[in-house]
Design a protein around this motif. Structure first.
Motif, PDB file in Angstrom:
ATOM      1  N   GLY A 161       0.810  -1.221   0.000  1.00  0.00           N
ATOM      2  CA  GLY A 161       0.000   0.000   0.000  1.00  0.00           C
ATOM      3  C   GLY A 161       0.837   1.262   0.000  1.00  0.00           C
ATOM      4  N   ALA A 162       0.202   2.347  -0.320  1.00  0.00           N
ATOM      5  CA  ALA A 162       0.848   3.661  -0.291  1.00  0.00           C
ATOM      6  C   ALA A 162      -0.216   4.720  -0.036  1.00  0.00           C
ATOM      7  N   GLY A 163       0.204   5.836   0.533  1.00  0.00           N
ATOM      8  CA  GLY A 163      -0.767   6.887   0.790  1.00  0.00           C
ATOM      9  C   GLY A 163      -0.145   8.040   1.547  1.00  0.00           C
ATOM     10  N   ILE A 164      -0.994   8.818   2.152  1.00  0.00           N
ATOM     11  CA  ILE A 164      -0.512   9.967   2.933  1.00  0.00           C
ATOM     12  C   ILE A 164      -1.199   9.994   4.294  1.00  0.00           C
ATOM     13  N   MET A 165      -0.495  10.607   5.236  1.00  0.00           N
ATOM     14  CA  MET A 165      -1.067  10.852   6.559  1.00  0.00           C
ATOM     15  C   MET A 165      -0.998  12.361   6.819  1.00  0.00           C
ATOM     16  N   VAL A 166      -2.105  12.907   7.263  1.00  0.00           N
ATOM     17  CA  VAL A 166      -2.178  14.349   7.525  1.00  0.00           C
ATOM     18  C   VAL A 166      -2.608  14.538   8.980  1.00  0.00           C
ATOM     19  N   PRO A 167      -1.763  15.175   9.799  1.00  0.00           N
ATOM     20  CA  PRO A 167      -2.140  15.345  11.210  1.00  0.00           C
ATOM     21  C   PRO A 167      -3.323  16.305  11.378  1.00  0.00           C
ATOM     22  N   PHE A 168      -4.081  16.085  12.442  1.00  0.00           N
ATOM     23  CA  PHE A 168      -5.204  16.986  12.733  1.00  0.00           C
ATOM     24  C   PHE A 168      -4.687  18.414  12.939  1.00  0.00           C
ATOM     25  N   LYS A 169      -3.523  18.513  13.574  1.00  0.00           N
ATOM     26  CA  LYS A 169      -2.872  19.818  13.768  1.00  0.00           C
ATOM     27  C   LYS A 169      -1.373  19.600  13.835  1.00  0.00           C
ATOM     28  N   LYS A 170      -0.620  20.678  13.752  1.00  0.00           N
ATOM     29  CA  LYS A 170       0.832  20.565  13.729  1.00  0.00           C
ATOM     30  C   LYS A 170       1.343  19.879  14.995  1.00  0.00           C
ATOM     31  N   ASN A 171       2.305  18.946  14.800  1.00  0.00           N
ATOM     32  CA  ASN A 171       2.924  18.197  15.884  1.00  0.00           C
ATOM     33  C   ASN A 171       1.966  17.235  16.594  1.00  0.00           C
ATOM     34  N   SER A 172       0.846  16.958  15.958  1.00  0.00           N
ATOM     35  CA  SER A 172      -0.088  16.008  16.536  1.00  0.00           C
ATOM     36  C   SER A 172       0.245  14.605  16.043  1.00  0.00           C
ATOM     37  N   GLY A 173       0.166  13.635  16.923  1.00  0.00           N
ATOM     38  CA  GLY A 173       0.377  12.241  16.526  1.00  0.00           C
ATOM     39  C   GLY A 173      -0.853  11.635  15.906  1.00  0.00           C
ATOM     40  N   ALA A 174      -1.960  12.346  15.975  1.00  0.00           N
ATOM     41  CA  ALA A 174      -3.214  11.836  15.412  1.00  0.00           C
ATOM     42  C   ALA A 174      -3.537  12.575  14.122  1.00  0.00           C
ATOM     43  N   GLY A 175      -4.193  11.899  13.210  1.00  0.00           N
ATOM     44  CA  GLY A 175      -4.526  12.565  11.956  1.00  0.00           C
ATOM     45  C   GLY A 175      -5.329  11.689  11.016  1.00  0.00           C
ATOM     46  N   PHE A 176      -5.449  12.173   9.789  1.00  0.00           N
ATOM     47  CA  PHE A 176      -6.194  11.452   8.759  1.00  0.00           C
ATOM     48  C   PHE A 176      -5.252  10.562   7.951  1.00  0.00           C
ATOM     49  N   ASN A 177      -5.807   9.472   7.409  1.00  0.00           N
ATOM     50  CA  ASN A 177      -5.074   8.615   6.458  1.00  0.00           C
ATOM     51  C   ASN A 177      -5.836   8.613   5.146  1.00  0.00           C
ATOM     52  N   LEU A 178      -5.099   8.557   4.072  1.00  0.00           N
ATOM     53  CA  LEU A 178      -5.714   8.394   2.754  1.00  0.00           C
ATOM     54  C   LEU A 178      -4.751   7.534   1.937  1.00  0.00           C
ATOM     55  N   GLY A 179      -5.243   6.456   1.366  1.00  0.00           N
ATOM     56  CA  GLY A 179      -4.309   5.609   0.650  1.00  0.00           C
ATOM     57  C   GLY A 179      -4.982   4.582  -0.225  1.00  0.00           C
ATOM     58  N   ALA A 180      -4.137   3.756  -0.832  1.00  0.00           N
ATOM     59  CA  ALA A 180      -4.627   2.671  -1.678  1.00  0.00           C
ATOM     60  C   ALA A 180      -3.694   1.486  -1.492  1.00  0.00           C
ATOM     61  N   GLY A 181      -4.227   0.309  -1.706  1.00  0.00           N
ATOM     62  CA  GLY A 181      -3.406  -0.887  -1.529  1.00  0.00           C
ATOM     63  C   GLY A 181      -3.806  -1.983  -2.485  1.00  0.00           C
TER      64      GLY A 181
END
Lengths: 209, 210
Positions: A161-181
Protein backbone atom coordinates in the motif's frame (compact mmCIF):
# COMPACT_ATOMS: atom_id res chain seq x y z
CA UNK A 1 -18.77 -11.51 11.59
CA UNK A 2 -19.53 -11.49 15.28
CA UNK A 3 -15.82 -11.82 16.09
CA UNK A 4 -14.96 -8.96 13.75
CA UNK A 5 -17.60 -6.77 15.40
CA UNK A 6 -16.24 -7.62 18.85
CA UNK A 7 -12.72 -6.78 17.66
CA UNK A 8 -13.81 -3.34 16.55
CA UNK A 9 -15.67 -2.74 19.79
CA UNK A 10 -12.34 -3.37 21.51
CA UNK A 11 -10.66 -0.89 19.19
CA UNK A 12 -13.34 1.67 20.00
CA UNK A 13 -12.72 1.28 23.72
CA UNK A 14 -8.98 1.63 23.19
CA UNK A 15 -9.55 4.84 21.26
CA UNK A 16 -10.68 6.48 24.48
CA UNK A 17 -7.08 6.28 25.67
CA UNK A 18 -5.63 7.96 22.63
CA UNK A 19 -3.02 10.63 23.26
CA UNK A 20 -1.15 13.08 21.10
CA UNK A 21 2.56 12.79 20.54
CA UNK A 22 5.05 14.20 18.12
CA UNK A 23 7.51 11.38 17.68
CA UNK A 24 6.86 7.94 16.30
CA UNK A 25 9.71 5.99 17.88
CA UNK A 26 8.49 3.71 20.66
CA UNK A 27 4.92 4.78 20.06
CA UNK A 28 1.97 2.46 19.55
CA UNK A 29 -0.49 3.82 16.99
CA UNK A 30 -3.93 2.68 16.01
CA UNK A 31 -5.12 3.15 12.42
CA UNK A 32 -8.80 2.81 11.59
CA UNK A 33 -9.85 2.97 7.96
CA UNK A 34 -12.96 2.69 5.90
CA UNK A 35 -12.20 0.65 2.79
CA UNK A 36 -13.70 0.43 -0.67
CA UNK A 37 -12.36 -2.40 -2.78
CA UNK A 38 -12.25 -3.18 -6.48
CA UNK A 39 -11.86 -6.84 -7.51
CA UNK A 40 -9.18 -7.47 -10.14
CA UNK A 41 -8.17 -10.24 -12.54
CA UNK A 42 -9.91 -13.60 -12.16
CA UNK A 43 -11.77 -12.33 -9.11
CA UNK A 44 -13.40 -9.65 -11.24
CA UNK A 45 -13.80 -11.81 -14.35
CA UNK A 46 -15.20 -14.96 -12.73
CA UNK A 47 -16.82 -13.97 -9.46
CA UNK A 48 -17.56 -10.35 -8.67
CA UNK A 49 -17.06 -7.34 -10.89
CA UNK A 50 -18.83 -4.89 -8.57
CA UNK A 51 -16.75 -2.68 -6.32
CA UNK A 52 -17.34 -3.30 -2.63
CA UNK A 53 -17.97 -0.19 -0.53
CA UNK A 54 -18.35 -2.33 2.60
CA UNK A 55 -15.02 -2.70 4.33
CA UNK A 56 -12.96 -1.65 7.32
CA UNK A 57 -9.33 -2.01 8.36
CA UNK A 58 -7.62 -1.54 11.66
CA UNK A 59 -3.96 -1.83 12.55
CA UNK A 60 -1.79 -1.48 15.61
CA UNK A 61 1.60 -0.11 14.55
CA UNK A 62 4.63 0.19 16.82
CA UNK A 63 7.26 2.80 15.97
CA UNK A 64 10.61 1.05 15.58
CA UNK A 65 12.14 4.43 14.77
CA UNK A 66 10.77 7.65 13.32
CA UNK A 67 10.54 6.21 9.81
CA UNK A 68 9.73 2.57 10.33
CA UNK A 69 6.85 1.00 12.18
CA UNK A 70 5.58 -2.56 12.36
CA UNK A 71 2.47 -4.18 13.69
CA UNK A 72 -0.66 -6.17 13.17
CA UNK A 73 -3.40 -5.37 10.68
CA UNK A 74 -6.97 -6.70 10.68
CA UNK A 75 -9.62 -6.13 8.07
CA UNK A 76 -13.03 -7.02 6.76
CA UNK A 77 -14.46 -6.62 3.27
CA UNK A 78 -17.79 -7.81 1.95
CA UNK A 79 -18.22 -8.51 -1.78
CA UNK A 80 -21.54 -9.36 -3.36
CA UNK A 81 -22.94 -9.69 -6.84
CA UNK A 82 -26.15 -11.07 -8.27
CA UNK A 83 -26.25 -12.14 -11.90
CA UNK A 84 -29.45 -12.26 -13.98
CA UNK A 85 -31.09 -15.62 -14.59
CA UNK A 86 -29.06 -17.84 -16.89
CA UNK A 87 -28.63 -21.52 -17.67
CA UNK A 88 -25.65 -23.25 -16.06
CA UNK A 89 -24.27 -26.74 -16.65
CA UNK A 90 -24.48 -28.44 -13.27
CA UNK A 91 -23.75 -32.04 -14.18
CA UNK A 92 -23.43 -34.57 -16.97
CA UNK A 93 -26.45 -33.94 -19.20
CA UNK A 94 -27.89 -31.60 -16.57
CA UNK A 95 -28.47 -27.86 -16.75
CA UNK A 96 -29.95 -25.47 -14.20
CA UNK A 97 -31.70 -22.20 -14.81
CA UNK A 98 -30.98 -19.91 -11.89
CA UNK A 99 -30.17 -16.45 -10.64
CA UNK A 100 -26.57 -16.81 -9.46
CA UNK A 101 -25.28 -14.82 -6.50
CA UNK A 102 -21.72 -14.70 -5.19
CA UNK A 103 -21.07 -13.52 -1.66
CA UNK A 104 -17.49 -13.30 -0.41
CA UNK A 105 -16.15 -11.95 2.86
CA UNK A 106 -12.41 -11.57 3.33
CA UNK A 107 -10.87 -11.02 6.74
CA UNK A 108 -7.10 -10.46 6.44
CA UNK A 109 -4.87 -10.85 9.49
CA UNK A 110 -1.48 -9.49 8.51
CA UNK A 111 1.92 -8.66 9.93
CA UNK A 112 2.56 -5.20 8.52
CA UNK A 113 5.50 -2.84 8.10
CA UNK A 114 5.17 0.84 7.25
CA UNK A 115 7.80 3.30 6.02
CA UNK A 116 7.33 7.08 6.23
CA UNK A 117 10.30 8.54 4.31
CA UNK A 118 9.74 12.18 5.34
CA UNK A 119 9.18 11.52 9.04
CA UNK A 120 12.31 13.47 10.02
CA UNK A 121 11.50 16.43 7.80
CA UNK A 122 8.52 17.68 9.83
CA UNK A 123 6.55 17.86 6.58
CA UNK A 124 2.87 18.42 7.34
CA UNK A 125 1.77 15.75 4.86
CA UNK A 126 3.57 12.48 5.43
CA UNK A 127 3.62 9.95 2.58
CA UNK A 128 3.97 6.28 3.46
CA UNK A 129 4.38 2.89 1.86
CA UNK A 130 3.43 -0.34 3.57
CA UNK A 131 3.78 -4.05 3.10
CA UNK A 132 1.81 -6.74 4.89
CA UNK A 133 1.71 -10.50 4.76
CA UNK A 134 -0.34 -13.12 6.51
CA UNK A 135 -3.59 -14.95 5.96
CA UNK A 136 -7.08 -14.01 4.96
CA UNK A 137 -10.08 -15.91 6.21
CA UNK A 138 -12.27 -16.18 3.11
CA UNK A 139 -15.98 -17.01 3.42
CA UNK A 140 -17.34 -17.83 -0.02
CA UNK A 141 -21.01 -18.61 -0.64
CA UNK A 142 -22.34 -19.22 -4.11
CA UNK A 143 -26.11 -19.30 -4.52
CA UNK A 144 -28.15 -20.81 -7.31
CA UNK A 145 -31.49 -19.21 -6.50
CA UNK A 146 -31.82 -19.64 -2.76
CA UNK A 147 -29.63 -22.74 -2.59
CA UNK A 148 -26.04 -22.23 -1.54
CA UNK A 149 -22.65 -23.88 -1.48
CA UNK A 150 -20.32 -22.47 1.13
CA UNK A 151 -16.63 -22.78 1.85
CA UNK A 152 -14.41 -21.14 4.45
CA UNK A 153 -10.67 -21.09 3.90
CA UNK A 154 -7.54 -19.46 5.23
CA UNK A 155 -5.52 -18.12 2.30
CA UNK A 156 -2.06 -16.61 2.03
CA UNK A 157 -2.24 -12.86 1.49
CA UNK A 158 0.24 -10.14 0.57
CA UNK A 159 -0.74 -6.51 0.70
CA UNK A 160 1.21 -3.52 -0.58
CA UNK A 161 0.00 0.00 0.00
CA UNK A 162 0.85 3.66 -0.29
CA UNK A 163 -0.77 6.89 0.79
CA UNK A 164 -0.51 9.97 2.93
CA UNK A 165 -1.07 10.85 6.56
CA UNK A 166 -2.18 14.35 7.53
CA UNK A 167 -2.14 15.34 11.21
CA UNK A 168 -5.20 16.99 12.73
CA UNK A 169 -2.87 19.82 13.77
CA UNK A 170 0.83 20.57 13.73
CA UNK A 171 2.92 18.20 15.88
CA UNK A 172 -0.09 16.01 16.54
CA UNK A 173 0.38 12.24 16.53
CA UNK A 174 -3.21 11.84 15.41
CA UNK A 175 -4.53 12.56 11.96
CA UNK A 176 -6.19 11.45 8.76
CA UNK A 177 -5.07 8.62 6.46
CA UNK A 178 -5.71 8.39 2.75
CA UNK A 179 -4.31 5.61 0.65
CA UNK A 180 -4.63 2.67 -1.68
CA UNK A 181 -3.41 -0.89 -1.53
CA UNK A 182 -3.08 -3.92 -3.72
CA UNK A 183 -4.10 -7.23 -2.20
CA UNK A 184 -2.98 -10.61 -3.49
CA UNK A 185 -4.89 -13.48 -1.90
CA UNK A 186 -3.99 -16.99 -3.06
CA UNK A 187 -7.26 -18.85 -3.39
CA UNK A 188 -8.34 -22.06 -5.06
CA UNK A 189 -11.88 -23.27 -4.48
CA UNK A 190 -14.74 -24.38 -6.74
CA UNK A 191 -12.38 -23.84 -9.70
CA UNK A 192 -11.84 -20.16 -8.89
CA UNK A 193 -8.31 -18.88 -8.42
CA UNK A 194 -6.93 -15.91 -6.51
CA UNK A 195 -8.88 -13.02 -5.04
CA UNK A 196 -6.84 -9.96 -5.99
CA UNK A 197 -8.14 -6.49 -5.38
CA UNK A 198 -7.32 -2.83 -5.26
CA UNK A 199 -8.53 -1.14 -2.10
CA UNK A 200 -8.95 2.56 -1.41
CA UNK A 201 -8.98 3.54 2.21
CA UNK A 202 -9.63 6.64 4.26
CA UNK A 203 -9.52 6.91 8.01
CA UNK A 204 -7.70 8.12 11.04
CA UNK A 205 -4.68 7.25 13.14
CA UNK A 206 -3.84 8.15 16.68
CA UNK A 207 -1.31 7.12 19.32
CA UNK A 208 -2.26 4.84 22.18
CA UNK A 209 -0.75 5.12 25.62
CA UNK B 1 -12.16 13.72 26.21
CA UNK B 2 -10.67 15.98 23.57
CA UNK B 3 -12.66 16.97 20.53
CA UNK B 4 -10.41 14.94 18.24
CA UNK B 5 -10.98 11.90 20.40
CA UNK B 6 -14.73 12.42 20.28
CA UNK B 7 -14.38 12.61 16.53
CA UNK B 8 -12.30 9.45 16.63
CA UNK B 9 -14.91 7.60 18.63
CA UNK B 10 -17.63 8.81 16.25
CA UNK B 11 -15.73 7.67 13.21
CA UNK B 12 -14.99 4.33 14.83
CA UNK B 13 -18.72 3.98 15.46
CA UNK B 14 -19.37 4.66 11.79
CA UNK B 15 -16.82 2.01 10.85
CA UNK B 16 -18.59 -0.45 13.12
CA UNK B 17 -21.83 0.30 11.34
CA UNK B 18 -20.25 -0.18 7.94
CA UNK B 19 -18.62 -3.42 9.04
CA UNK B 20 -22.01 -4.81 9.96
CA UNK B 21 -23.41 -4.01 6.52
CA UNK B 22 -22.91 -7.38 4.86
CA UNK B 23 -25.23 -7.79 1.92
CA UNK B 24 -27.22 -10.87 2.79
CA UNK B 25 -27.77 -12.66 -0.55
CA UNK B 26 -31.13 -14.21 0.34
CA UNK B 27 -32.51 -10.77 1.20
CA UNK B 28 -31.63 -9.55 -2.29
CA UNK B 29 -33.75 -12.18 -4.06
CA UNK B 30 -37.35 -11.88 -5.18
CA UNK B 31 -39.53 -14.95 -4.91
CA UNK B 32 -39.13 -15.60 -8.66
CA UNK B 33 -35.33 -15.25 -8.39
CA UNK B 34 -35.23 -17.79 -5.57
CA UNK B 35 -36.49 -20.55 -7.85
CA UNK B 36 -34.22 -22.89 -9.78
CA UNK B 37 -35.15 -25.15 -12.70
CA UNK B 38 -33.04 -28.26 -13.21
CA UNK B 39 -33.38 -30.52 -16.23
CA UNK B 40 -31.47 -33.69 -17.01
CA UNK B 41 -31.80 -36.28 -19.73
CA UNK B 42 -30.66 -39.64 -20.98
CA UNK B 43 -27.96 -38.84 -23.52
CA UNK B 44 -28.64 -42.14 -25.34
CA UNK B 45 -32.25 -41.16 -26.06
CA UNK B 46 -33.29 -39.86 -29.46
CA UNK B 47 -36.13 -37.53 -28.53
CA UNK B 48 -37.13 -36.95 -32.13
CA UNK B 49 -38.07 -40.62 -32.46
CA UNK B 50 -40.92 -40.20 -29.97
CA UNK B 51 -44.22 -38.90 -31.29
CA UNK B 52 -46.96 -39.43 -28.73
CA UNK B 53 -47.29 -39.06 -24.99
CA UNK B 54 -49.72 -39.37 -22.14
CA UNK B 55 -49.63 -37.63 -18.77
CA UNK B 56 -50.93 -39.10 -15.52
CA UNK B 57 -54.23 -37.53 -14.45
CA UNK B 58 -53.09 -36.93 -10.89
CA UNK B 59 -49.91 -36.03 -9.06
CA UNK B 60 -47.94 -38.25 -6.71
CA UNK B 61 -47.39 -36.58 -3.36
CA UNK B 62 -44.29 -38.11 -1.83
CA UNK B 63 -43.74 -37.09 1.75
CA UNK B 64 -40.89 -38.53 3.77
CA UNK B 65 -41.11 -41.96 2.19
CA UNK B 66 -44.90 -42.35 1.94
CA UNK B 67 -46.98 -41.36 -1.07
CA UNK B 68 -50.51 -40.67 -2.24
CA UNK B 69 -52.20 -39.36 -5.40
CA UNK B 70 -53.82 -35.93 -5.46
CA UNK B 71 -55.23 -33.46 -7.94
CA UNK B 72 -55.32 -29.93 -6.54
CA UNK B 73 -55.69 -26.74 -8.59
CA UNK B 74 -51.91 -26.41 -8.50
CA UNK B 75 -51.45 -29.98 -9.73
CA UNK B 76 -53.89 -29.34 -12.57
CA UNK B 77 -52.03 -26.16 -13.51
CA UNK B 78 -48.79 -28.11 -13.85
CA UNK B 79 -50.51 -30.88 -15.88
CA UNK B 80 -51.99 -28.24 -18.19
CA UNK B 81 -48.62 -26.51 -18.59
CA UNK B 82 -46.81 -29.76 -19.41
CA UNK B 83 -49.49 -30.58 -22.00
CA UNK B 84 -49.12 -27.12 -23.53
CA UNK B 85 -45.35 -27.23 -23.90
CA UNK B 86 -45.20 -30.90 -24.99
CA UNK B 87 -47.53 -30.06 -27.83
CA UNK B 88 -45.47 -26.98 -28.70
CA UNK B 89 -42.50 -29.34 -29.02
CA UNK B 90 -44.48 -31.41 -31.52
CA UNK B 91 -45.64 -34.30 -29.37
CA UNK B 92 -49.21 -35.54 -29.62
CA UNK B 93 -51.35 -36.32 -26.59
CA UNK B 94 -52.99 -39.72 -26.85
CA UNK B 95 -54.98 -41.86 -24.44
CA UNK B 96 -53.18 -44.14 -22.04
CA UNK B 97 -54.74 -47.12 -23.89
CA UNK B 98 -53.31 -45.92 -27.25
CA UNK B 99 -49.72 -46.99 -26.51
CA UNK B 100 -48.12 -43.56 -26.00
CA UNK B 101 -44.39 -43.37 -26.70
CA UNK B 102 -43.77 -41.29 -23.59
CA UNK B 103 -45.43 -41.47 -20.17
CA UNK B 104 -45.25 -38.40 -17.97
CA UNK B 105 -45.53 -38.40 -14.18
CA UNK B 106 -45.57 -35.31 -12.00
CA UNK B 107 -44.54 -35.53 -8.35
CA UNK B 108 -44.71 -33.20 -5.42
CA UNK B 109 -41.92 -34.17 -3.05
CA UNK B 110 -41.62 -32.95 0.52
CA UNK B 111 -38.54 -33.56 2.61
CA UNK B 112 -38.65 -32.85 6.30
CA UNK B 113 -35.43 -32.17 8.13
CA UNK B 114 -35.33 -32.51 11.88
CA UNK B 115 -32.72 -30.69 13.89
CA UNK B 116 -31.80 -29.67 17.38
CA UNK B 117 -31.44 -26.07 18.43
CA UNK B 118 -29.04 -25.24 21.20
CA UNK B 119 -30.58 -22.45 23.26
CA UNK B 120 -27.27 -21.82 24.96
CA UNK B 121 -26.23 -20.31 21.61
CA UNK B 122 -28.93 -17.66 22.07
CA UNK B 123 -26.46 -15.26 23.64
CA UNK B 124 -27.67 -12.47 21.38
CA UNK B 125 -31.36 -12.93 22.16
CA UNK B 126 -31.46 -9.56 23.89
CA UNK B 127 -30.30 -7.87 20.69
CA UNK B 128 -33.26 -9.37 18.83
CA UNK B 129 -35.77 -8.66 21.60
CA UNK B 130 -34.67 -5.89 23.90
CA UNK B 131 -36.09 -6.65 27.41
CA UNK B 132 -37.15 -2.97 27.40
CA UNK B 133 -39.95 -4.04 25.05
CA UNK B 134 -41.49 -6.02 27.94
CA UNK B 135 -40.88 -3.26 30.43
CA UNK B 136 -37.74 -4.84 31.96
CA UNK B 137 -34.92 -2.67 30.68
CA UNK B 138 -31.51 -3.97 31.73
CA UNK B 139 -32.70 -7.51 32.46
CA UNK B 140 -31.12 -10.53 30.80
CA UNK B 141 -32.79 -13.59 29.34
CA UNK B 142 -32.33 -17.06 30.75
CA UNK B 143 -33.42 -20.35 29.17
CA UNK B 144 -33.79 -23.02 31.89
CA UNK B 145 -33.42 -25.86 29.38
CA UNK B 146 -30.68 -26.22 26.80
CA UNK B 147 -32.13 -27.82 23.68
CA UNK B 148 -35.21 -27.77 21.48
CA UNK B 149 -36.22 -29.76 18.41
CA UNK B 150 -37.34 -28.20 15.14
CA UNK B 151 -38.54 -29.44 11.77
CA UNK B 152 -38.15 -27.76 8.39
CA UNK B 153 -40.04 -28.95 5.31
CA UNK B 154 -38.83 -28.27 1.79
CA UNK B 155 -40.99 -29.01 -1.21
CA UNK B 156 -39.97 -29.57 -4.78
CA UNK B 157 -41.77 -30.47 -7.97
CA UNK B 158 -40.51 -33.21 -10.23
CA UNK B 159 -41.61 -34.11 -13.76
CA UNK B 160 -40.53 -37.44 -15.21
CA UNK B 161 -40.69 -38.57 -18.84
CA UNK B 162 -40.66 -42.34 -19.24
CA UNK B 163 -39.75 -44.38 -22.31
CA UNK B 164 -42.84 -46.52 -22.93
CA UNK B 165 -42.04 -46.99 -26.60
CA UNK B 166 -39.05 -49.24 -25.93
CA UNK B 167 -40.14 -50.67 -22.57
CA UNK B 168 -41.22 -54.04 -23.95
CA UNK B 169 -38.03 -54.65 -25.92
CA UNK B 170 -35.75 -53.42 -23.14
CA UNK B 171 -37.67 -55.14 -20.38
CA UNK B 172 -37.56 -51.94 -18.31
CA UNK B 173 -38.96 -48.42 -18.33
CA UNK B 174 -36.13 -45.93 -18.84
CA UNK B 175 -36.27 -42.42 -17.49
CA UNK B 176 -35.80 -40.17 -20.51
CA UNK B 177 -35.96 -36.75 -18.95
CA UNK B 178 -36.44 -35.20 -15.53
CA UNK B 179 -37.34 -31.65 -14.62
CA UNK B 180 -37.04 -30.32 -11.07
CA UNK B 181 -38.37 -27.04 -9.72
CA UNK B 182 -37.24 -25.80 -6.31
CA UNK B 183 -37.58 -22.54 -4.42
CA UNK B 184 -40.22 -20.14 -3.17
CA UNK B 185 -43.76 -20.17 -4.55
CA UNK B 186 -43.49 -23.38 -6.57
CA UNK B 187 -46.84 -24.63 -5.27
CA UNK B 188 -48.63 -21.56 -6.57
CA UNK B 189 -50.74 -22.26 -9.68
CA UNK B 190 -49.80 -18.85 -11.13
CA UNK B 191 -46.15 -19.94 -11.37
CA UNK B 192 -46.78 -23.30 -13.05
CA UNK B 193 -46.77 -22.15 -16.67
CA UNK B 194 -43.58 -20.08 -16.43
CA UNK B 195 -41.82 -22.88 -14.56
CA UNK B 196 -42.61 -25.51 -17.15
CA UNK B 197 -41.81 -23.09 -19.95
CA UNK B 198 -38.35 -22.54 -18.45
CA UNK B 199 -37.69 -26.28 -18.18
CA UNK B 200 -38.76 -26.93 -21.76
CA UNK B 201 -36.94 -23.95 -23.25
CA UNK B 202 -33.63 -25.05 -21.71
CA UNK B 203 -34.21 -28.61 -23.03
CA UNK B 204 -33.69 -27.84 -26.69
CA UNK B 205 -33.31 -31.54 -27.59
CA UNK B 206 -36.99 -32.12 -26.68
CA UNK B 207 -38.51 -32.08 -30.14
CA UNK B 208 -40.61 -34.58 -32.03
CA UNK B 209 -39.75 -35.20 -35.68
CA UNK B 210 -43.38 -35.47 -36.75
Amino acid sequence: MKKITISFVCLLILSAFALNADAQKGQLKLNLDYSSSLPLGNFKKDLISNASPRGVNGSFMYGINNKWSAGLSLGYQDYYQKYPRDVYTTGDHEVTSAVLSNSIQTMPVLAKAMFTPLADSKAFIQPYVSLGTGISIVDFSQYLGEFSSTATNASFTVQGGAGIMVPFKKNSGAGFNLGAGYNYTAYNKFGYKNLNSLAFNAGIHFPLK
Amino acid sequence: MKTSHLFTAGLAGMLLFLASCKKEPLNQLTQAESRIYISSYDSAANFSSFKTYNIADSVAVIRDGSSSKQLTAVDQAYIDAVNKYMQQKGYTLVGKDQSPDIGININRIYNTTTGVIDYTDYLDYGTYWDPYYWGYAGYGYYVPYAYGVYQVSEGLLSIDMLDLKNAATKGKIDLLWNGLIRGEGIFNAANADSGIQTLFSQSTYLKSAQ
